[in-house]
Design an enzyme around this catalytic site. Structure first.
Site, PDB file in Angstrom:
ATOM      1  N   ASP A   9       0.874  -1.179   0.000  1.00 40.83           N
ATOM      2  CA  ASP A   9       0.000   0.000   0.000  1.00 40.83           C
ATOM      3  C   ASP A   9       0.913   1.231   0.000  1.00 40.83           C
ATOM      4  OD1 ASP A   9       0.946   0.215   2.581  1.00 40.83           O
ATOM      5  OD2 ASP A   9      -1.021   0.362   3.525  1.00 40.83           O
ATOM      6  N   CYS A  65       3.545  -3.051   3.921  1.00 38.60           N
ATOM      7  CA  CYS A  65       2.700  -1.914   4.314  1.00 38.60           C
ATOM      8  C   CYS A  65       3.472  -1.131   5.366  1.00 38.60           C
ATOM      9  CB  CYS A  65       1.309  -2.366   4.763  1.00 38.60           C
ATOM     10  SG  CYS A  65       1.240  -3.422   6.206  1.00 38.60           S
ATOM     11  N   THR A  67       3.375  -1.277   8.697  1.00 42.68           N
ATOM     12  CA  THR A  67       3.887  -2.157   9.760  1.00 42.68           C
ATOM     13  C   THR A  67       4.163  -3.578   9.287  1.00 42.68           C
ATOM     14  OG1 THR A  67       1.633  -2.795  10.329  1.00 42.68           O
ATOM     15  CG2 THR A  67       2.575  -0.917  11.546  1.00 42.68           C
ATOM     16  N   HIS A  98      10.766 -23.990   8.836  1.00 39.40           N
ATOM     17  CA  HIS A  98       9.763 -24.701   9.632  1.00 39.40           C
ATOM     18  C   HIS A  98       8.321 -24.465   9.188  1.00 39.40           C
ATOM     19  CE1 HIS A  98      12.467 -25.469  13.420  1.00 39.40           C
ATOM     20  NE2 HIS A  98      13.017 -25.867  12.288  1.00 39.40           N
ATOM     21  N   HIS A 133       7.778 -30.949   9.956  1.00 35.93           N
ATOM     22  CA  HIS A 133       7.206 -29.617   9.705  1.00 35.93           C
ATOM     23  C   HIS A 133       6.126 -29.670   8.621  1.00 35.93           C
ATOM     24  CE1 HIS A 133      10.148 -28.075  12.407  1.00 35.93           C
ATOM     25  NE2 HIS A 133      11.124 -28.609  11.684  1.00 35.93           N
TER      26      HIS A 133
HETATM   27  C1  RB5 Z   1      -1.537   2.826   6.423  1.00 38.44           C
HETATM   28  O1  RB5 Z   1      -1.534   4.035   7.083  1.00 38.44           O
HETATM   29  C2  RB5 Z   1      -1.239   1.702   7.400  1.00 38.44           C
HETATM   30  O2  RB5 Z   1      -2.338   1.498   8.224  1.00 38.44           O
HETATM   31  C3  RB5 Z   1      -0.896   0.429   6.647  1.00 38.44           C
HETATM   32  O3  RB5 Z   1       0.190   0.660   5.825  1.00 38.44           O
HETATM   33  C4  RB5 Z   1      -0.511  -0.778   7.490  1.00 38.44           C
HETATM   34  O4  RB5 Z   1       0.511  -0.463   8.383  1.00 38.44           O
HETATM   35  C5  RB5 Z   1      -1.610  -1.500   8.108  1.00 38.44           C
HETATM   36  O5  RB5 Z   1      -1.410  -2.505   8.819  1.00 38.44           O
END
Ligand code: RB5
Length: 140
Positions: A9, A65, A67, A98, A133
């Protein structure tokens, strides 16, 4: 080496482009499922496209993304997808050995480019161990 199906994203857009550059420099074929700019978009749509394509083609996927968490939550809703959110190289290695991880999830706001590229390299070159596994991944 298999083709890599990649998506992000807006929160992972810059890191995704670094990963694409890195993979291409190693002559690894890459298919980019978007997004294609830093304009805000919805990570579930990208995660769904990549997860469905991985199931269809058996190629490996990478999702980025902010996180790495949102991408992994969505991708892991698909039976047969084993999406691993990694922030270190040990986990990247172990999740291939694994868990036979078929999608790597990274967070641009968490992991710097240098470490992220090391994680990608280790995740790509490490083989699944099979054996006990395989029995375990067949339980879910
Ligand atoms: C976008 O702001 C953020 O929410 C997305 O990139 C991601 O981290 C969601 O888990």
């Amino acid at each position: 080496m298999t083709k890599i199906l990649i998506g992000s994203d807006h929160g992972g857009y810059k890191l995704k482009n670094e990963i694409i550059k890195h993979l291409k420099s190693m002559n690894i074929e890459v298919e980019d499922f978007g997004c294609y700019s830093e304009e805000s978009c919805d990570y579930p749509e990208i995660a769904k496209s990549v997860a469905e394509a991985v199931l269809k083609t058996n190629d490996k996927g990478i999702l980025v993304c902010g996180t790495g968490i949102g991408m992994s939550l969505v991708a892991n809703r698909y039976r047969g997808i084993r999406a691993s959110h990694c922030t270190d190289t040990f986990t990247a290695r172990m999740t291939r050995m694994h868990n036979d991880s078929n999608i790597l999830c990274l967070g641009e706001r968490i992991t710097g480019v240098g470490l992220a590229l090391d994680i990608v390299d280790i995740w790509l070159k490490t083989d699944f161990e099979g054996g006990r596994h395989l029995r375990r991944i067949n339980m879910y």
